[in-house]
Design a protein around this motif. Structure first.
Motif, PDB file in Angstrom:
ATOM      1  N   SER A   1      -5.090  -3.579   7.292  1.00 55.34           N
ATOM      2  CA  SER A   1      -6.450  -4.078   7.474  1.00 55.34           C
ATOM      3  C   SER A   1      -7.463  -3.168   6.795  1.00 55.34           C
ATOM      4  CB  SER A   1      -6.771  -4.242   8.959  1.00 55.34           C
ATOM      5  OG  SER A   1      -6.673  -3.016   9.607  1.00 55.34           O
ATOM      6  N   LEU A   2      -7.171  -1.886   6.730  1.00 48.23           N
ATOM      7  CA  LEU A   2      -8.062  -0.995   5.980  1.00 48.23           C
ATOM      8  C   LEU A   2      -8.060  -1.376   4.497  1.00 48.23           C
ATOM      9  CD1 LEU A   2      -7.335   2.496   7.574  1.00 48.23           C
ATOM     10  CD2 LEU A   2      -9.307   1.028   7.938  1.00 48.23           C
TER      11      LEU A   2
ATOM     12  N   VAL B   1       0.850  -1.184   0.000  1.00 51.52           N
ATOM     13  CA  VAL B   1       0.000   0.000   0.000  1.00 51.52           C
ATOM     14  C   VAL B   1       0.888   1.236   0.000  1.00 51.52           C
ATOM     15  CG1 VAL B   1      -1.797   1.280   1.216  1.00 51.52           C
ATOM     16  CG2 VAL B   1      -1.779  -1.206   1.316  1.00 51.52           C
ATOM     17  N   GLU B   2       0.535   2.186  -0.848  1.00 56.62           N
ATOM     18  CA  GLU B   2       1.297   3.433  -0.895  1.00 56.62           C
ATOM     19  C   GLU B   2       0.409   4.620  -0.549  1.00 56.62           C
ATOM     20  OE1 GLU B   2       4.807   2.626  -4.181  1.00 56.62           O
ATOM     21  OE2 GLU B   2       3.187   4.012  -4.636  1.00 56.62           O
ATOM     22  N   PHE B   3       1.003   5.603   0.087  1.00 55.30           N
ATOM     23  CA  PHE B   3       0.304   6.862   0.346  1.00 55.30           C
ATOM     24  C   PHE B   3       0.890   7.935  -0.547  1.00 55.30           C
ATOM     25  CE2 PHE B   3      -1.259   4.798   4.058  1.00 55.30           C
ATOM     26  CZ  PHE B   3      -2.393   5.487   4.403  1.00 55.30           C
ATOM     27  N   ARG B   4       0.008   8.750  -1.112  1.00 56.73           N
ATOM     28  CA  ARG B   4       0.484   9.907  -1.860  1.00 56.73           C
ATOM     29  C   ARG B   4       0.744  11.026  -0.877  1.00 56.73           C
ATOM     30  NH1 ARG B   4      -3.706   9.424  -5.385  1.00 56.73           N
ATOM     31  NH2 ARG B   4      -4.739  11.111  -4.299  1.00 56.73           N
TER      32      ARG B   4
ATOM     33  N   LEU C   1      -9.471  -7.424  -4.315  1.00 58.20           N
ATOM     34  CA  LEU C   1      -8.828  -6.252  -4.900  1.00 58.20           C
ATOM     35  C   LEU C   1      -9.079  -6.158  -6.404  1.00 58.20           C
ATOM     36  CD1 LEU C   1      -5.459  -6.213  -2.969  1.00 58.20           C
ATOM     37  CD2 LEU C   1      -7.532  -4.924  -2.522  1.00 58.20           C
ATOM     38  N   ALA C   2      -9.519  -7.289  -7.004  1.00 58.57           N
ATOM     39  CA  ALA C   2      -9.835  -7.242  -8.427  1.00 58.57           C
ATOM     40  C   ALA C   2     -11.223  -6.649  -8.664  1.00 58.57           C
ATOM     41  CB  ALA C   2      -9.758  -8.649  -9.021  1.00 58.57           C
ATOM     42  N   MET C   3     -11.999  -6.526  -7.593  1.00 56.63           N
ATOM     43  CA  MET C   3     -13.356  -5.995  -7.736  1.00 56.63           C
ATOM     44  C   MET C   3     -13.341  -4.477  -7.751  1.00 56.63           C
ATOM     45  SD  MET C   3     -15.289  -8.214  -4.888  1.00 56.63           S
ATOM     46  CE  MET C   3     -15.745  -9.911  -5.150  1.00 56.63           C
ATOM     47  N   SER C   4     -14.480  -3.907  -8.105  1.00 55.71           N
ATOM     48  CA  SER C   4     -14.611  -2.468  -7.955  1.00 55.71           C
ATOM     49  C   SER C   4     -14.689  -2.159  -6.460  1.00 55.71           C
ATOM     50  CB  SER C   4     -15.878  -1.973  -8.643  1.00 55.71           C
ATOM     51  OG  SER C   4     -16.996  -2.323  -7.862  1.00 55.71           O
ATOM     52  N   ARG C   5     -14.456  -0.902  -6.131  1.00 54.72           N
ATOM     53  CA  ARG C   5     -14.432  -0.542  -4.722  1.00 54.72           C
ATOM     54  C   ARG C   5     -15.783  -0.816  -4.054  1.00 54.72           C
ATOM     55  NH1 ARG C   5     -11.178   4.662  -2.451  1.00 54.72           N
ATOM     56  NH2 ARG C   5     -10.516   3.548  -0.600  1.00 54.72           N
TER      57      ARG C   5
ATOM     58  N   ASP D   1      -8.504   8.214   0.479  1.00 52.94           N
ATOM     59  CA  ASP D   1      -8.291   8.497  -0.942  1.00 52.94           C
ATOM     60  C   ASP D   1      -6.834   8.713  -1.299  1.00 52.94           C
ATOM     61  OD1 ASP D   1     -10.902   8.240  -1.489  1.00 52.94           O
ATOM     62  OD2 ASP D   1     -11.369  10.368  -1.224  1.00 52.94           O
ATOM     63  N   THR D   2      -6.026   9.075  -0.305  1.00 47.16           N
ATOM     64  CA  THR D   2      -4.627   9.343  -0.617  1.00 47.16           C
ATOM     65  C   THR D   2      -3.819   8.058  -0.713  1.00 47.16           C
ATOM     66  OG1 THR D   2      -4.292   9.626   1.735  1.00 47.16           O
ATOM     67  CG2 THR D   2      -4.554  11.626   0.428  1.00 47.16           C
TER      68      THR D   2
END
Lengths: 356, 398, 295
Positions: free
Chosen positions: A64-65, A25-28, A90-94, A73-74
């Motif tokens: 876990s989030l 997971v990355e944060f902008r 994760l392949a699904m839409s949000r 969103d970031t």
């Protein structure tokens, strides 16, 4: 999928309810992308408790989030899969992701007061999802709310569903949170520091309640915590996270008997107890900022057994013993070295963990 | 500990702090939150008194009264023998130099708009003190004392980590060279790996400066490590007090015993929340020194502490006490209408009459305890329970 | 060293935001306009020829670049002449009511008790009394007083009336943030050190409580300029022959549908530009002064 991680997580029973593989997971941020979780893998099986241990900033909550599809969103998932009963979330839409999670994975947060809406009654909040998703009538919903509160042992449930969150004590609120998490009959419950805000006597009540419910329903439980005492008390398997990575994964008993990563070992040693009145053994320094990760092993600046290779090379996951992994160049040495009490730890057979 | 003049540096006598609760349209106070309800304490020079209890036990209120943030309703607080509750304004200000506080949350206890040099130097500004060598140098020395780089004095709090901020808070508290440091949960907001650093710092400072600590915490492991003496609070009163080893290893009050057994032990062989719950009696051997402990389960108390607005009559703990309903004294005379069940969760709790009628005094129980009250000991082991007895509870140690 | 550091850090932050630069340029433009109106127009705002009423804008270089208004006065000239009284009035009113509001809000929130009771009731009284009623009252009081024609004198009456009725919002906001801020640990820490009330209020509480109030300032400036126009109907606005944007806007609004929208648009666009620029500048200033947001 990283083969070493997978092989090591648990004896190869394939009935994992939830399987996270190589999650990143990355944060902008204004200064560029910052990696908060890097290559995390774990599996949760029915009736078992996985504890994810780490300090603040270790990525334990962010991961876990990501599983729940609740990342801000970031942040975004850059790699990996989250399989829930065989399908990759994760392949699904949000939207689909959240809907699936709403049905099968539930989450309990640390701050129950913030997680409950102050202007609705507890009964309303318990059954909101049920009424919206399953179309329950008012009467059925109320009966279900009472049932749920009974299940989490809130005394006098019938009267209390009409009360508001602020009328409940901290422990009772956490029970309400657990009840609302159970409303949809989830297969997996993720509890993020569920007892951190509670007093020890109430913490014991809530942990016992969680364990009972889990045993009764054969749920998978993911317990995110920083408290190694709580982990020892309730977990079956443990994932220790440091700087966004799983540095050690093992069943609970061997982990405490012979930690295979210097960070785990240092954490266990630094718990204040009666054993010494002198200076506490501490981990020097502090966890690295995700924006300025050290080269090589992320733990090397604080490690008491650091060698040259640690400064330059990221340690690959080692398998120092059956069912265990450790992200240390010297995992096997660590395990057989002096244990947390200064005496030799339980010797696990070296299965080629030294990747130097 | 190796101080030349022994004796109490801080003594608290019958301290009471009630907060009025306004009720009704006329906002007349009809009740009071009895946050601290008659407490006596004694802190010796160079020693650490640990104060433990759950939230709502009044431990933080006591700390705030001691540093002068709150005024006591009644009672005496003696610092070096002088009662500070009767001091003039100037005298109180002078006292504040002797008693300083370290706060729980390093994120809210430092003004985000002040650089660290100003935060640490503020005590000098407030008291008009000009240390030798100037304030700037003094701030640098303080920062060095707590293990921070004096070069960072111009940074703002948000540029520091939690542990470093707590060091800043400690430096501020030390600026006026106090005799007593009241630490209110000083490490509970910190990460595990950083907690130890701050505890070690506090211990080093005590040895170096001869400070006395009142260490308020809910983490019994931390208190056990740092404290010489321990006082356990419940609903505004002290229920048990004594040397650390006595209280932890030979707790006499059922509340202390429950508290100790509820602490999660970092040992997987002690399952805190095993699904199989045995009846308490089989796991607790009253009065014996063996049997319970490692391998046994926890004593899990029911419910939450009662409201301090309306504390229970008699012993404040009797409504949650695990011991009282099991005592032979709890059996009433056989009356025909006696309900068939006396299980504590059945809505009817039977406790010995004395428990809900008479408040127990905080006294030594010579029969109980490993050592009993040793003569000449710095603090006797006392417990406020009519039926105090030793119980070997699961230990709080690795 | 500390001040220099703060200033240079502030500048660094500002530079990274082009909107701030634009806003600063606009505000600077109006400031120059207020100081040297002759730079922008050679025409006198009082040279009005009724024959030339409601001319459309004629473009730069012509005698009436932005056209003329209902009385034949040059719109550009009137607008430029209105900058000084309008902005001065706005800043004086907002400045003084901030001072009153912040002081009273701070006292009420910090001490509570009877001080709070008194101040809160006063706030309510001022909120209840209609502005126009009070304005008329003041008008009758000052009817025969000659205030002269200096820059300040022309705005004195509207400034007094508007200030009397615009401090309450600040007081309420400050009171609320003070209530929140005064229970924070660092305030308790200062108290446990024996700090005086004044020190706690001004060093610890206020700097951390003023944030929400500063966000109100730019929009209040717009409100002041608009309300002044209403007062001018009653004869207690900016004193003629001085003019203001408010007067122009209220006059122009009568001709929007009458074929001369430029009479309204010219001062309105100036007002919106000034207020938006102040909003941007205010935000940037707040961010820059907050040490938590500077790297």
């Amino acid at each position: 999928m990283s083969p070493a991680m997978n092989a090591a997580t648990s004896p190869a029973s394939s009935d994992a309810l939830l399987e996270v593989t190589d999650l990143a997971v990355e944060f902008r941020t204004p200064d560029g992308a910052v990696r908060a979780v890097d290559g995390l893998s774990y599996r949760v099986e029915a009736g078992r408790t996985l504890a994810i241990v780490g300090e603040s900033g270790s990525g334990k909550s962010v991961s876990s989030l990501a599983v729940m599809g609740l990342l801000p969103d970031t942040a975004r998932v850059t790699r990996g899969t989250v399989h829930l009963a065989g399908t990759d979330l994760l392949a699904m839409s949000r939207k689909e992701h959240r809907a699936r999670c709403g049905d099968q994975v539930a989450m309990v947060f640390q701050d129950a007061l913030a997680a409950l809406n102050p202007v609705h009654t507890v009964g309303y909040q318990l059954t909101e999802a049920l009424r919206a998703r399953r179309g329950l009538s008012r009467g059925d919903a109320r009966r279900r709310a009472v049932e749920l509160l009974d299940m989490v042992k809130v005394p006098n449930a019938k009267a209390r569903i009409k009360e508001y969150p602020h009328q409940f004590s901290g422990g009772m609120r956490q029970r309400v949170m657990i009840a609302s998490a159970l409303a949809m009959d989830p297969d997996v419950l993720i509890a993020d520091e569920p007892t951190t805000a509670l007093d020890v006597t109430v913490q014991a009540q809530v942990l016992r309640l969680l364990a009972e419910i889990q045993a009764e329903r054969q749920m998978g439980l993911v317990l995110i915590t920083h408290d190694l005492g709580v982990v020892a008390g309730v977990a079956d398997d443990v994932t220790v996270m440091y700087a966004g990575r799983a540095v050690e994964q093992a069943p609970v008993v061997p982990l405490y008997a012979a930690p295979a990563h210097p960070y785990t070992r240092a954490l266990l040693r630094s718990i204040p107890s009666a054993s010494g009145t002198g200076s506490l053994p501490v981990i020097p320094g502090r966890p690295p900022s995700p924006a300025a990760m050290p080269a090589g092993c992320p733990f090397h600046p604080r490690c008491d057994a650091v060698r040259d290779v640690c400064r330059t090379e990221v340690p690959p996951p080692a398998t120092p013993a059956e069912g265990r992994t450790s992200a240390c160049h010297f995992a096997a040495d660590t395990m057989t070295g002096p244990g947390p009490d200064g005496e030799p730890g339980v010797v696990g057979r070296d299965t080629g963990g030294d990747h130097e | 500990m190796s101080e030349p003049e022994a004796g109490p540096v801080l003594e608290v006598r019958d301290l009471v702090k009630h907060y009025p609760v306004p009720r009704g349209v006329l906002r007349r106070s009809t009740g009071a939150v009895k946050a601290v309800d008659g407490i006596s304490l004694r802190l010796d020079r160079g020693r650490t008194l640990g104060l433990v209890g759950e939230s709502g036990s009044g431990k933080s209120t006591l700390a705030r009264v001691l540093v002068g943030i709150e005024k006591p309703t009644s009672g005496e607080v003696l610092v070096d023998g002088a009662d500070v509750t009767r001091l003039s304004r100037a005298g109180r200000k002078r006292l504040r130099r002797d008693v300083q506080m370290v706060f729980q949350d390093p994120y809210t206890s430092l003004n985000p708009r002040m650089p660290v040099s100003e935060i640490v130097g503020e005590p000098f500004a407030i008291h008009g003190v000009d240390p030798a060598g100037g304030r700037r140098a003094a701030v640098g020395e303080l920062l060095e004392l707590v293990g921070l780089d004096p070069e960072h004095a111009n940074r703002y709090p948000h540029q520091f980590s939690g542990g470093q901020r707590q060091r800043v808070g400690i430096a501020r508290a030390l600026a006026l060279r106090p005799k007593i440091l009241v630490c209110d949960e000083p490490v509970s907001a910190l990460d595990v790996s950083v907690q130890g650093q701050v505890i070690n710092l506090l211990e080093d400072l005590q040895a170096e400066l001869g400070l006395s600590y009142l260490f308020v915490a809910h983490d019994l492991g931390v208190v056990r490590h740092i404290a010489h003496d321990v006082a356990v609070m419940y609903l505004g009163r002290i229920v048990e007090q004594g040397p650390e080893a006595e209280v932890y290893d030979a707790a006499q009050h059922p509340y202390t015993q429950a508290l100790l057994s509820a602490v999660p032990v970092p040992d997987p062989s002690v399952r805190l929340a095993g699904p199989s719950v045995e009846p308490v009696e089989t796991r607790i051997s009253i009065g014996s020194t063996s049997g319970v402990g490692v391998g046994g389960g926890a004593i899990v108390l029911d419910g939450d502490p009662p409201s301090p607005v309306d504390p229970p009559s008699g012993c404040p703990f009797h409504t949650r006490c695990w011991l009282a309903p099991r005592l032979p004294e709890a059996r009433p005379d056989p009356i025909p209408s006696y309900p068939p069940t006396d299980r504590p969760d059945a809505g009817l709790r039977l406790v010995p009459p004395v428990c809900d009628k008479e408040a127990p005094a905080l006294v030594a129980h010579p029969g109980a305890g490993r050592a009993g009250p040793a003569i000449g000991a710095p603090a006797a082991h006392v417990a406020a329970c009519h039926f105090a007895r030793e119980l070997v509870a699961p230990r709080v140690e690795a | 060293m500390n001040d220099v550091g703060l200033v240079s850090a502030t500048w660094r932050t500002l530079r990274r935001r082009p909107d701030v630069i634009v806003a600063a340029l606009i505000v600077l433009l109006f400031a120059i306009m207020a100081a040297f109106p002759r730079l922008f127009t050679a025409t006198s705002p009082r040279a009005c020829a009724i024959r030339e009423a409601r001319l459309d804008p004629q473009g730069w270089g012509t005698p009436h670049p932005l056209g003329t208004d209902a009385l034949g006065c040059d719109v550009l000239a009137t607008m430029v002449a209105g900058v000084r009284p309008s902005l001065l009035l706005a800043f004086v009113v907002v400045g003084v009511s901030l001072l009153i509001g912040v002081t009273l809000g701070l006292l009420a929130g910090y001490y509570l008790g009877w001080a709070d009771y008194l101040i809160s009731r006063t706030i309510e009284v001022f909120l209840v009394v209609p502005l126009l009623l009070a304005a008329l009252l003041l008008l009758s009081l000052f009817k025969n007083v000659d205030l002269g024609a200096g820059t300040f004198s022309v705005i004195l009456l509207p400034a007094v009336v508007l200030t009397l009725f615009s401090w309450m919002g600040y007081a309420r906001y400050v009171r609320a943030s003070v209530l929140e801020a005064k229970n924070l640990d660092y305030v308790t820490a200062a108290r446990s050190l024996g700090a005086s009330d004044l020190r706690i209020m001004f060093r610890h509480v206020l700097p951390n409580a003023i944030g929400p109030v500063t966000a109100l300032v730019p929009t209040s400036i717009a409100a002041v300029i608009g309300t002044e126009a209403v007062l001018s109907f009653l004869g207690i606005g900016v004193r003629p022959p001085a003019t203001s944007w408010g007067i122009q806007i209220s006059q122009g609004s009568e001709w929007v549908l009458g074929g001369a929208p430029h009479i309204l648009l010219a001062p309105l666009i100036c007002l919106v530009a000034a207020v938006l620029s102040l909003v941007v500048l205010g935000d940037a200033l707040r961010d820059a002064l907050d040490p938590r947001l500077t790297a």
